[in-house]
Design a protein around this motif. Structure first.
Motif, mmCIF file in Angstrom:
data_model
loop_
_atom_site.group_PDB
_atom_site.id
_atom_site.type_symbol
_atom_site.label_atom_id
_atom_site.label_comp_id
_atom_site.label_asym_id
_atom_site.label_seq_id
_atom_site.Cartn_x
_atom_site.Cartn_y
_atom_site.Cartn_z
ATOM 1 N N LYS A 259 -5.307 9.806 -8.390
ATOM 2 C CA LYS A 259 -5.910 9.441 -7.108
ATOM 3 C C LYS A 259 -6.937 8.326 -7.249
ATOM 4 O O LYS A 259 -6.979 7.391 -6.434
ATOM 5 N N GLU A 260 -7.772 8.394 -8.273
ATOM 6 C CA GLU A 260 -8.796 7.367 -8.451
ATOM 7 C C GLU A 260 -8.164 5.999 -8.682
ATOM 8 O O GLU A 260 -8.580 4.994 -8.096
ATOM 9 N N GLN B 267 0.825 -1.203 0.000
ATOM 10 C CA GLN B 267 0.000 0.000 0.000
ATOM 11 C C GLN B 267 0.861 1.257 0.000
ATOM 12 O O GLN B 267 0.541 2.239 -0.674
ATOM 13 N N ARG C 154 -5.135 5.169 -7.798
ATOM 14 C CA ARG C 154 -4.419 4.810 -6.574
ATOM 15 C C ARG C 154 -5.361 4.190 -5.551
ATOM 16 O O ARG C 154 -5.046 3.171 -4.930
ATOM 17 N N ASP C 155 -6.542 4.773 -5.381
ATOM 18 C CA ASP C 155 -7.512 4.243 -4.421
ATOM 19 C C ASP C 155 -7.955 2.836 -4.809
ATOM 20 O O ASP C 155 -8.130 1.963 -3.945
ATOM 21 N N LYS C 156 -8.143 2.604 -6.107
ATOM 22 C CA LYS C 156 -8.545 1.273 -6.566
ATOM 23 C C LYS C 156 -7.450 0.244 -6.284
ATOM 24 O O LYS C 156 -7.724 -0.877 -5.851
ATOM 25 N N LYS D 213 -7.225 -0.570 -2.577
ATOM 26 C CA LYS D 213 -8.315 -1.478 -2.220
ATOM 27 C C LYS D 213 -7.995 -2.899 -2.662
ATOM 28 O O LYS D 213 -8.243 -3.872 -1.930
ATOM 29 N N GLU E 206 1.296 4.644 -2.990
ATOM 30 C CA GLU E 206 1.157 6.079 -2.762
ATOM 31 C C GLU E 206 1.872 6.889 -3.837
ATOM 32 O O GLU E 206 1.635 8.081 -3.996
#
Length: 224
Positions: free
Chosen positions: A107-108, A98, A110-112, A115, A102
């Motif tokens: 960002k989208e 994780q 990265r968030d996926k 998860k 970073e």
């Protein structure tokens, strides 16, 4: 690293080309495109310069194609490889993956990916990492004597200095001629940020290594 390319018991033909989510398949095709491009250029020699573990995953495939599959007839043209902030040792905690994510700019996306990292099978991740790390320590594909340069930092949170220096020392023991394994440790630079913080020193290290790699074979042997 779970779906990183080329586990030790995997053949190139075993990768499913129709699996769009397979990072292994993506790296395979990137390696093919890279080698085809080099072949089209017809250079007398070339150097591989990679960054972080994604670069190492690509190197796994390039090395496999050149020295195991003997594809593209470029083996004798590869004069050296440069590892920048690589390889990064995985400590067995998904949180480490994780933290690496970073660095993903979008960002989208990265968030996926974060998860997805949380849902990974920890044992599978560890197994893949062991294959990855052992493959870089014990080069069995015929590229073991190609000169190598490792560029790293004393405080890189991803490419831990302790494990990198252990790998460098081990590679020097394994290779014929300790001077074939070069290294430069920078102070206080971030992951893949050595050139930005130390442009002069970085260029000097790479330049000296390239001079060594491109020198006549007889001269290189006299230094080993």
């Amino acid at each position: 690293m779970t779906n990183g390319p080329l586990p030790s018991n995997t053949d190139i033909g075993d990768v499913d080309d129709n699996d769009d989510n397979s990072s292994s398949s993506e790296m395979k095709h990137l390696a093919i495109n890279t080698l085809q491009h080099i072949q089209q250029l017809q250079p007398p020699h070339f150097i591989v310069h990679i960054f972080s573990n994604n670069g190492c995953f690509l190197w796994e495939w390039i090395r496999y194609m050149l020295f195991h599959k003997s594809s593209y007839n470029l083996q004798n043209k590869l004069l050296g490889i440069i590892f920048d902030s690589a390889p990064a040792y995985f400590h067995g905690k998904v949180e480490g993956l994780q933290s690496a994510l970073e660095y993903v700019g979008d960002k989208e996306q990265r968030d996926k990916l974060i998860k997805l990292a949380r849902s990974l099978d920890t044992n599978r991740v560890k197994r893949r990492h062991n294959e990855f790390w052992n493959g870089l320590c014990n080069d069995t594909y015929g590229s073991e004597n190609i000169p190598q340069l490792y560029l790293y930092s004393d405080c890189d949170e991803l490419a831990n200095v302790k494990y990198l220096e252990e790998l460098i020392a081990y590679r020097r023991q394994q290779m014929s001629g300790k001077e074939r394994v070069w290294s430069r440790k920078f102070v206080g630079s971030s992951h893949c940020g050595h050139l930005k913080k130390y442009p002069t020193e970085y260029e000097e290290s790479v330049g000296n290594f390239l001079e060594f790699c491109t020198a006549a074979d007889g001269f290189r042997r006299s230094r080993l």
